[in-house]
Design a protein around this motif. Structure first.
Motif, mmCIF file in Angstrom:
data_model
loop_
_atom_site.group_PDB
_atom_site.id
_atom_site.type_symbol
_atom_site.label_atom_id
_atom_site.label_comp_id
_atom_site.label_asym_id
_atom_site.label_seq_id
_atom_site.Cartn_x
_atom_site.Cartn_y
_atom_site.Cartn_z
ATOM 1 N N ILE A 120 1.697 -0.751 10.089
ATOM 2 C CA ILE A 120 2.238 0.399 10.783
ATOM 3 C C ILE A 120 1.238 0.748 11.875
ATOM 4 O O ILE A 120 0.079 1.060 11.582
ATOM 5 C CB ILE A 120 2.471 1.569 9.810
ATOM 6 C CG1 ILE A 120 3.465 1.131 8.733
ATOM 7 C CG2 ILE A 120 2.927 2.807 10.556
ATOM 8 C CD1 ILE A 120 3.603 2.062 7.569
ATOM 9 N N GLY A 154 1.416 8.043 11.310
ATOM 10 C CA GLY A 154 1.910 6.732 10.894
ATOM 11 C C GLY A 154 3.108 6.842 9.962
ATOM 12 O O GLY A 154 4.167 6.282 10.225
ATOM 13 N N ASN A 160 0.204 -1.272 2.768
ATOM 14 C CA ASN A 160 0.427 -1.204 4.210
ATOM 15 C C ASN A 160 -0.900 -1.107 4.939
ATOM 16 O O ASN A 160 -1.874 -0.574 4.412
ATOM 17 C CB ASN A 160 1.253 0.048 4.548
ATOM 18 C CG ASN A 160 2.606 0.024 3.887
ATOM 19 O OD1 ASN A 160 3.465 -0.748 4.268
ATOM 20 N ND2 ASN A 160 2.795 0.869 2.877
ATOM 21 N N ILE A 170 -2.293 0.819 8.030
ATOM 22 C CA ILE A 170 -1.898 1.963 8.851
ATOM 23 C C ILE A 170 -3.066 2.310 9.759
ATOM 24 O O ILE A 170 -4.060 2.895 9.320
ATOM 25 C CB ILE A 170 -1.502 3.156 7.957
ATOM 26 C CG1 ILE A 170 -0.414 2.738 6.969
ATOM 27 C CG2 ILE A 170 -1.046 4.333 8.817
ATOM 28 C CD1 ILE A 170 -0.187 3.717 5.843
ATOM 29 N N GLY A 202 -2.866 9.182 9.283
ATOM 30 C CA GLY A 202 -2.290 7.914 8.838
ATOM 31 C C GLY A 202 -1.035 8.160 8.020
ATOM 32 O O GLY A 202 0.025 7.595 8.275
ATOM 33 N N ASN A 262 -3.115 0.923 -0.001
ATOM 34 C CA ASN A 262 -2.964 0.850 1.453
ATOM 35 C C ASN A 262 -4.316 0.823 2.150
ATOM 36 O O ASN A 262 -5.307 1.337 1.633
ATOM 37 C CB ASN A 262 -2.161 2.053 1.952
ATOM 38 C CG ASN A 262 -0.777 2.083 1.355
ATOM 39 O OD1 ASN A 262 0.066 1.290 1.708
ATOM 40 N ND2 ASN A 262 -0.555 3.000 0.415
ATOM 41 N N ILE A 305 -5.951 2.370 5.334
ATOM 42 C CA ILE A 305 -5.681 3.460 6.264
ATOM 43 C C ILE A 305 -6.911 3.637 7.150
ATOM 44 O O ILE A 305 -7.956 4.086 6.690
ATOM 45 C CB ILE A 305 -5.342 4.754 5.498
ATOM 46 C CG1 ILE A 305 -4.172 4.497 4.540
ATOM 47 C CG2 ILE A 305 -5.040 5.893 6.470
ATOM 48 C CD1 ILE A 305 -3.977 5.563 3.489
#
Length: 109
Positions: free
Chosen positions: A1, A17, A38, A40, A47, A61, A63
């Motif tokens: 992202i 995000g 993810n 981000i 984020g 994730n 971030i």
């Protein structure tokens, strides 16, 4: 992202995000298995932002950290921002670094 296909170059986004607002309950972002999280990076805001939500899982994730796990490309605001009486949200095993605000900002919670 907010990255190119390699996950190493920020293409950015205006704002946050991922935004979850009132009614955005019981969602999962990322996962506990390798590759489910993810990346981000490069957003001008936070984020991830949670506002007036409950029961969400934010797990595994990166971030503010690119896909290689070491290149820092922060977001403009907090890594994760949780505000407005959000409750019962789970944050596990996220890599958070290099963001413009706090890593995790609990705001008024």
């Amino acid at each position: 992202i907010g990255t190119d296909a390699s996950g190493l170059l920020a293409v950015g986004s205006t704002g946050t995000g991922i935004n979850l607002y009132a009614g955005g309950n019981n969602n999962t972002f990322g996962g506990s298995s390798f590759g489910q999280g993810n990346v981000i990076i490069g957003s001008s805001g936070a984020g991830i932002a949670l506002s007036s939500v409950t029961g969400n899982s934010i797990t595994g994730n990166s971030i503010g950290v690119a896909a290689d796990g070491s290149t820092i490309i922060g977001n403009g605001g907090a890594g994760i921002s949780i505000t407005n009486t959000s409750s019962s949200n789970t944050l596990l095993q996220n890599q958070i670094a290099g963001n413009g605000g706090l890593g995790i900002d609990l705001g008024d919670n």
